[in-house]
Every structure is written in structure tokens, then in C-alpha cells.
Design an enzyme around this catalytic site. Structure first.
Site, PDB file in Angstrom:
ATOM      1  N   HIS A 472       1.002  -1.162  -0.122  1.00  0.00           N
ATOM      2  CA  HIS A 472      -0.084   0.116   0.019  1.00  0.00           C
ATOM      3  C   HIS A 472       0.816   1.254   0.113  1.00  0.00           C
ATOM      4  O   HIS A 472       0.505   2.280  -0.527  1.00  0.00           O
ATOM      5  CB  HIS A 472      -0.968   0.101   1.364  1.00  0.00           C
ATOM      6  CG  HIS A 472      -2.226  -0.998   1.031  1.00  0.00           C
ATOM      7  ND1 HIS A 472      -2.893  -1.571   2.026  1.00  0.00           N
ATOM      8  CD2 HIS A 472      -2.782  -1.116  -0.235  1.00  0.00           C
ATOM      9  CE1 HIS A 472      -3.853  -2.117   1.295  1.00  0.00           C
ATOM     10  NE2 HIS A 472      -3.682  -1.906   0.220  1.00  0.00           N
ATOM     11  N   CYS A 782      -6.655  -6.322 -22.973  1.00  0.00           N
ATOM     12  CA  CYS A 782      -6.968  -5.804 -21.635  1.00  0.00           C
ATOM     13  C   CYS A 782      -6.308  -6.584 -20.598  1.00  0.00           C
ATOM     14  O   CYS A 782      -6.419  -6.245 -19.262  1.00  0.00           O
ATOM     15  CB  CYS A 782      -8.566  -5.976 -21.330  1.00  0.00           C
ATOM     16  SG  CYS A 782      -9.209  -7.544 -21.468  1.00  0.00           S
TER      17      CYS A 782
END
Ligand code: PEP
Ligand code: MG
Length: 857
Positions: A472, A782
Site C-alpha cells: 500500500h 485488456c
């Protein structure tokens, strides 16, 4: 052995070519060792020194000679001449033959070779350069005659040991050059261990500092701290030591590494990683004494260093009664939950999606019943509320530290964050030694996300001993454009210098850079800034290549909110809305109304632009507890994606209803596309179309959305023409297509660096898809590889119409494509498809990659 100078003579008349100018990275990168090359003007190669021939290539284009000091010299006639299969070359020596300096080794038809080989340039390299220094005598590009002095070699202490070791057939030793951008870190270490097992050998690595480690011990290997561009002695003992060393050599020479465990998946399912964070750095030289780390957030900073230590707040260790302390803990947790919820909501309101996700994760920890229970146990043993919480989290940190899963280990910072924040509620001291001057490069062991959120604007850069690129903390640094290196190793904590260069473009921290290094860094910094500014200013413009082809740059998203972030980032559409995110973290499937609301919001974020929403893709790596697929021994090959709906048709019907209604409500602005995952053959798509038409007719909806299929399974790629007959569009999912083509589980850390979407087999399937379908049905990509500049350029050159990537990549990818001269790449495609593996494809693209990723436009 004392230092000695040896002289080698030119093996042929020719022009001197420095090794780094040889058009083959294996030589130019000194993967095989140091040396020199000659562009030959004669037709005979002579022995550059006396010795014994130890190896003659079957294809006669290469000879290895061992001199009297045990040094092994490879003489390699031309580049890519192995493909000639010996044609036009006459070998005049055989293995084990003694030769004197100047003896002819081979003759060749120079004109025939010049026509057929990629280059005639002939390298002479020292392949066991253990502590031997090679010095080239004539200046570059000078003409030299065969027999004239060419090189001197200074032997150090250990020269010659390699030869002795190689005499023993069950034990072999090589000195290898590490070309892994991040050095031998956890993943290559795990792969070395796997190679030792696979070849049934004992592999021992010895660093130049004399420290050794058995490849069985991951920590031992990591303890050697072997970085990019260093040399290591590798010994293999067992039945097939040479084969094992070949594999180790290939591993250590692979300048490309997967970016993170399950890079594509992590990047795209969570929209959290930047797949390009490492790719611009592959193989670049780093200055001596620099510490090499992983690039969590790109940038270059020259600034003072400030070492900080985030000590835990001081708290009472002993508690009052367990009841009082448990109540205090509960209250403190509720207050903390309140604070974090506020922070999350503020982040959402100001569109700081990455921050909001981090706070969301912290809320989950604050509410974790297992952590609470552990803390209460400690309280019952006499601990205070704060200390009980500290112990519960410490225990969890220990468990995580033992985890094999790097992604899990990267959750450490989050745990530390909630640990600190709760303890701070019981303490007056929560800053500890964690202050620093404005604009400094902050050096720390690790850092808690909330600390970064509060202070990032005052930091110049961030250099962390620990951590990974999917943590994070890395996400927050990227979201703020704060240059950040992680995983620099504990030695970064001891760096003392007035100023330093944090090069998060090439991946190193350098204390006290010289004036030249500073000037070079400043030049690159301004080029990078200029490129960024230009990219961002043009993010909403179309991406048109130099050849005039427009490539749509779409966004991959997981929630409707992210569609707004995508629109702001310049997305030309949504290329993949992974609808399964709506189904996670709940105990039953979302209702049709809830789904409709989410789809409607995504459509509203990009009015008129294509929005491709993928039907629920559950199974294998994507699980929700309330959708039970029939069990399969290998879930990746079991009932998943489109196959699941035949077992649970209500899931499909509900989702189709929600999509059809959302599409209709959006009115003429709706450009809804529905995409079917994990399609194997055309009948599956035809079945979904028939279900969609039936639901539309039941709902009285006349205008139908476009319907397309994902190409994730080799059979779908090979039969793309039959799918195109039923599809309005196709989109290639490189994450799964790579997994299924290479038979490499996308979840397997040990295979991560091999599961490369630039593998020629994967490229062939992409080419096949476009060749069969492209004329009638647009083909996009994608999967995670679309976000890697190099792969994106290759796919664009192959003819894809659209690339879908995480929103933060849109501006830079558009900019890179605007610089793309696709004609050059188009001409290279047949050659790329003929390569044996992804490493060769990347090597072929090395020159192209520098232009694509480095040149400011
Ligand atoms: C893919 O497989 O490349 C893809 C885009 O789908 P997912 O990663 O969600 O499986
Ligand atoms: Mg997939």
C-alpha cells in the site's frame, strides 16, 4: 597466484569493436564475460594465445580455448551464425587439441557469411573472468593485423580455479554475471532453489566477499546481497552440473523479470500496481557503490538524506483489571475506526481512490475479530489495552514474515499502521524520531501508510530498506508522484551522506554523487518531468502513432467509482470492468437493482464512450463463497467463467437484466458492451447471445448492447475467426492467455518471471487472433501486459485497436504510442515470432525499448 599480465593477440585482421557495441546483448552486456570484438577483414581465425581447445561448437562458429592459466576464451565467429549450421565454415581444430598462439582455428567464406549472418563482428571473451581484469590495447575502431597485441589480462588471486573445478565431471563451477535488474532477491532466489531441485544438484553461490550460500536456503541466498551487475561464483554438484549451470546462467542473465508476483493479476484486478514500474530499468548499469532497490514510484531526486525511525509510541505495559483494559481497548478501537472512516470518506470525496482503498484495508484490520481476541488474551495475561494490541499485531507480523507469499508480506506496513495508531491513543509520544527536513530523501526501514499520507508533501523522495512494489505504501507513493525505492536492504539504514541521488528511474540510491553524476541525473530528471507534463497535458488527446494509426487507450476498472477516475485520466473508454468486484466481500450475490446502479454509474462517467463490462468471471483465482462451482482437481481448468453459468443460469440472467436496463436507461449516450470471459469456443458465445436476446425481449428492450468475447484460452485464439462470426468485438486477456499457453499457473510465484506475455508462443496466438478476426471484428488487449510500454507497442504494431490499462498508466501510454514508429516494429514481428523464448524476444527489442521508453519527445 600473484598478479600477472598476459597478452593475447588479434585472431584475425580486422577493425576493433568495443564489446558494448556488439549487436547482441549477450556480448554487449558482458553476460558471457569481458573481452573485445573484431570486425574481420580476413578469412581465418587464429588462436589468440597458446592453450587447449576445450570446446568446438557443433555448428563450427565458436571455439573455446583454455590457456595455461585456466582462463577460457570464447572466440565467436559473427553474430547469430549458429543459424548457419556450419555452412561456409571449416574448422581446423578439434576438442582437446593443444594449439600455439597464431595457429589457425577455422577458415570461412567471408562473403557468404557477410550475406547470411546478422553481423560478422567476432567477439573474443573471457568466460571465466574470476578476478581477472581485461584491458584492451588498441583504441576502438582501429584497424589491426592478426597476431598484433590485442588484450592484456591481469590475473588475480583465484584465477584458474574454474578450470580445475571443471575437470571434475560431477562438479562444475562458473563465474556468472548477474543481470537481474533487482539482483538476487526473493523470487530469483526461489527459482535458484527450484533449479537445484529440478536438476538434482547442490548449488552453492559464493560472493566476491567470500560469503557462500546453498541455494536450498532462501535466506542464505538473500543474505549474500547480490545485486545487478555483480559477479557470483556458482558451483553445481550432482548428476548434471553443467545443465544446472546453464539454467542458472540463463536465469541470472534474464534482464527482464516479472514485475511482481502475479504481476498482471495483481496489477489489473486491484488496479494497484504499475506494471511499468520496473520495465524501463531493465539492465541499465548502476554506478559503483549504489544500492539497488525496486522502483515503487518513478522519479529522480537529488537532495539531503534524512534517516527516520518510526518507533512505537511508549505505553504502559501492565494493565489494570482485564475488564477495564478490554473496555478501554474496545473504546479505542471504536474511536480509531471512526477516524479512519472519516479519512476514507474524505479520500473518496476528493477522488483519492488509492488512499480510500488503503483506509478501507485498515478498517478491516481494526475490525478484525481474530486480532481483538489475541489482544484480549494478552490483556488476560496482565497486559494493558495498548500493550495487548501491540502483542496481537506483533504476533501477526511474525506469521506474515514466515509467509511465502510476497503480497501477503507486503501487508506489514498496514498492520504496523493500525498498531501505532491505536497505541498512540494511550501515549503522549507518537512522533518518536520520525521528523525530517523539508524536501529530504527520507530513509527508513519501513513506513506506515498513514505516516506517508500525512507527510508525503514535505518529502523529496523515499528510500526504504524493506517493502515491495505492490504494498500500500508503494501505491500511495505512486498516487502522489513521490519518487520511491523499496527493498534497498538493511545497508541503506547505515548510509550517511550530506546528499544523495535517488534514481527511481534506474532503481538505485547513490550517496554523495559526483558532479558528473549529478549533472546526468538533473538532465534525466528534467527530461522525465518534461515527458510527464507533456503526457498529462495530452492525456485527453487521442493516441495516434507516427504511422497515423489511432489506438484507443481504455481503462481497466473494478468499481463504478473508478470509471470517474478513468474519465479524468483521459480514458477513451472502459476496456474491462471486472464485474466480479461487485460480488466480493458479501455473503450473497448483489441484487439486479444494486448491479444496475453500479453499471449505470459507470456508463454515466463516460457518456458516449465504449464501456465494456465483463460478465461475472468466477472460478480458479477468483472466488466468492456463495458461488460454488462443481469441484475440479485443477480449478483453473474446471468450471469457471462462461462455463459456470450453465450450472447457475440465474447468475447470468440477473446480471444480463441489470446490464440491459442500465444500458437502456442511459439512452442514446449508452455505448454499453458486454464481454464474456473464459470463452473456449463459438457455441458458448452464441449461447450467451441467445440468452441476452431472450432477456431483452422479456424486458421489452429493443436496442441491444454489443457482445464480445475474451481471448484467454489458446483454442479461442486459434479459432478466433469462428468467434468473430458471433462477436461484435474481441479482447485479449494476456494474464490468462499466458497462463494457459505456457502451462504456468498465474498464481505460482516460482514461475512468475517466466510467465511473460511477450513469449513468442503468446505473441503468435495474438497474431493469429488479429489475422483471423481483425478485419471483421475489432481486437483489443485488456490483460496486464497492455500496461507495459514495450508489450503495448508490440501489440499495437500487430494491429490491436485498443489497449486497456489501469487509469494511472493512460497518459504515459498514450504518449509512448504517439512516439511509436510502428513500421520498424511491424518489420520486426516475424523475427520476434521465431524466437525461442520471451528472453530472446526482449533481447531483440532491447534497442527499440530504449527509444520507446527513454527518449523524451
Ligand atoms: C486476463 O486474463 O488477462 C484478464 C484481463 O482477466 P483477469 O485478469 O481478470 O482474469
Ligand atoms: Mg482472465
Amino acid at each position: 597466484m600473484t598478479a600477472t599480465d598476459l597478452t593475447l593477440t588479434a585472431p584475425v585482421d580486422g577493425i576493433v569493436v568495443p564489446l558494448d557495441q556488439v549487436p547482441d546483448p549477450v556480448f554487449s552486456g558482458e553476460t558471457l564475460g569481458p573481452g573485445i570484438a573484431l570486425d574481420p577483414l580476413g578469412n581465418t581465425l587464429h588462436a589468440p594465445c597458446s592453450g587447449v581447445i576445450v570446446q568446438c561448437a557443433r555448428t563450427r562458429h565458436a571455439v573455446t580455448l583454455r590457456d595455461g592459466h585456466g582462463l577460457e576464451w570464447l572466440l565467436h565467429l559473427g553474430i547469430d551464425t549458429v543459424a548457419l549450421d556450419g555452412e561456409g565454415i571449416d574448422l581446423l581444430v578439434r576438442e582437446d587439441q593443444a594449439v600455439s598462439e597464431g595457429d589457425p582455428l577455422c577458415t570461412y567464406d567471408i562473403d557468404a557469411l557477410a550475406c547470411r549472418a546478422r553481423a560478422l563482428i567476432t567477439p573474443l571473451v573471457l568466460t571465466n573472468a574470476e578476478r581477472a581484469t581485461v584491458h584492451v590495447l588498441p583504441p576502438p575502431h582501429q584497424q589491426i593485423k592478426a597476431g598484433q597485441p590485442l588484450l592484456t589480462v591481469r590475473l588475480g588471486q583465484h584465477a584458474g580455479t574454474a578450470a580445475t573445478a571443471l575437470d571434475d565431471t560431477l562438479r562444475a563451477r562458473r563465474r556468472l554475471h548477474i543481470r537481474l535488474p533487482q539482483g538476487i532477491h526473493a523470487r530469483p532466489a526461489a527459482r535458484l532453489r527450484a533449479l537445484a531441485q529440478q536438476h538434482e544438484v547442490t548449488l552453492t553461490l559464493t560472493s566476491d566477499q567470500g560469503q557462500s550460500a546453498d541455494a536450498k536456503s532462501l535466506t542464505g541466498l538473500l543474505g549474500l546481497s547480490l545485486g545487478n551487475n555483480q559477479y557470483v561464483d556458482v558451483t553445481a554438484e550432482g548428476a548434471t552440473p553443467e545443465a544446472a549451470l546453464d539454467a542458472v546462467e540463463a536465469l541470472l542473465a534474464s534482464t527482464h523479470e516479472a514485475h511482481a508476483p502475479n504481476a498482471g493479476r495483481a496489477q489489473d484486478t486491484s488496479l494497484k500496481t504499475n506494471s511499468d514500474v520496473k520495465t524501463g530499468t531493465g539492465g541499465q548499469e548502476v554506478p559503483e557503490h549504489a544500492l539497488v532497490g525496486q522502483i515503487a514510484s518513478e522519479g529522480i531526486v537529488l537532495a539531503p538524506l534524512a534517516r527516520i525511525e518510526q518507533a512505537l509510541p511508549e505505553v504502559e505495559t501492565q494493565g489494570a483489571s482485564p475488564k477495564t483494559e478490554t473496555t478501554a481497548l474496545r473504546e479505542a478501537l471504536t474511536a480509531l475506526e471512526h477516524d479512519i472512516t472519516l479519512e476514507r470518506d474524505q479520500a473518496r470525496q476528493s477522488q483519492r481512490q488509492a488512499d480510500a482503498e488503503v483506509f478501507e484495508a485498515h478498517l478491516a484490520l481494526v475490525n478484525d475479530p481474530a486480532l481483538f481476541e489475541e489482544a484480549v488474551k494478552a490483556i488476560e495475561d496482565g497486559a494493558s489495552a495498548a500493550h495487548g494490541w501491540r502483542r496481537a499485531i506483533d504476533q501477526e507480523l511474525e506469521t506474515l514474515a514466515r509467509s511465502e507469499n510476497a503480497l501477503l508480506r507486503e501487508r506489514n506496513d498496514d498492520l504496523r499502521d493500525v498498531q501505532r495508531r491505536l497505541m498512540a491513543r494511550f501515549s503522549h509520544d507518537n512522533e518518536g524520531g520520525a521528523t525530517f527536513p523539508e524536501g529530504a530523501i527520507v530513509v527508513a526501514d519501513t513506513m506506515t501508510p498513514s505516516y506517508l499520507v500525512e507527510r508525503a508533501s514535505r518529502m523529496g523522495g523515499l528510500a526504504l530498506a524493506k517493502g515491495g512494489t505492490t504494498s500500500h505504501l508503494a501505491i500511495l507513493a505512486r498516487a502522489r508522484g513521490l519518487p520511491c525505492l523499496v527493498g534497498l536492504g538493511a545497508s541503506v539504514l547505515d548510509v550517511t551522506a550530506e546528499s544523495a541521488l535517488l534514481d527511481a528511474q534506474h532503481g538505485y540510491l547513490l550517496a554523495s554523487p559526483t558532479q558528473d553524476q549529478q549533472a546526468d541525473a538533473l538532465d534525466r530528471q528534467s527530461a522525465l518531468n518534461e515527458r510527464r507534463m507533456k503526457a498529462e497535458a495530452n492525456a485527453h488527446q487521442r493516441a495516434i502513432t507516427l504511422g497515423g494509426t489511432e489506438i484507443g487507450i481504455y481503462a481497466n476498472i473494478g468499481t463504478a467509482e473508478e470509471a470517474y477516475a478513468a474519465a479524468e485520466s483521459g480514458a477513451d473508454g472502459i476496456g474491462l470492468f471486472r464485474s466480479e468486484f461487485l460480488f466480493l466481500d458479501r455473503d450473497r450475490a448483489p441484487s439486479a437493482a444494486d448491479q444496475q446502479d453500479a453499471y449505470a454509474r459507470a456508463l454515466a462517467a463516460l457518456p458516449g464512450k465504449p464501456v465494456i463490462i465483463r460478465l461475472l468471471d468466477i472460478g480458479a483465482d477468483k472466488q466468492v463463497p456463495y458461488v460454488q462451482a462443481p469441484s475440479a482437481p485443477n480449478p483453473a481448468l474446471g468450471i469457471r467463467g462462461v462455463r459456470l453459468w450453465q450450472h447457475q443460469p440465474e447468475l447470468l440472467e440477473t446480471q444480463l437484466d441489470a446490464l440491459l436496463r442500465a444500458g437502456q436507461d442511459a439512452g442514446p449516450d449508452s455505448n454499453l458492451h458486454i464481454m464474456v470471459p473464459m470463452v473456449t469456443e463459438a457455441r458458448e458465445l452464441a449461447w450467451v447471445r441467445q440468452r441476452m436476446e431472450a432477456r431483452a425481449s422479456a424486458l421489452g428492450i429493443e436496442t441491444l448492447p454489443k457482445l464480445g468475447a475474451m481471448i484467454e484460452v489458446p483454442s479461442a485464439a486459434l479459432n478466433a475467426g469462428t468467434l468473430a462470426a458471433h462477436a461484435d468485438f474481441l479482447s485479449i486477456g494476456t494474464n490468462d492467455l499466458t497462463q494457459y499457453t505456457l502451462a504456468m499457473d498465474r498464481e505460482a510465484d516460482a514461475l512468475a518471471s517466466f510467465a511473460d506475455a511477450l513469449h513468442p508462443a503468446v505473441l503468435r496466438l495474438i497474431k493469429e487472433t488479429i489475422d483471423q478476426a481483425g478485419a471483421t471484428c475489432p481486437v483489443g488487449v485488456c490483460g496486464g501486459a497492455a500496461a507495459e510500454t514495450l508489450a503495448a507497442c508490440v501489440y499495437a504494431a500487430m494491429g490491436v485497436a485498443e489497449l486497456s490499462v489501469e487509469p494511472t498508466r493512460i497518459a504515459t501510454l498514450k504518449q509512448a504510442l504517439r512516439r511509436l514508429d510502428e513500421q520498424t516494429l511491424i518489420a520486426m514481428i516475424p523475427d520476434l515470432l521465431r524466437q525461442p523464448d520471451a528472453a530472446h524476444v526482449r533481447a531483440r527489442l532491447a534497442d527499440f525499448s530504449l527509444t520507446a521508453t527513454e527518449t523524451p519527445s
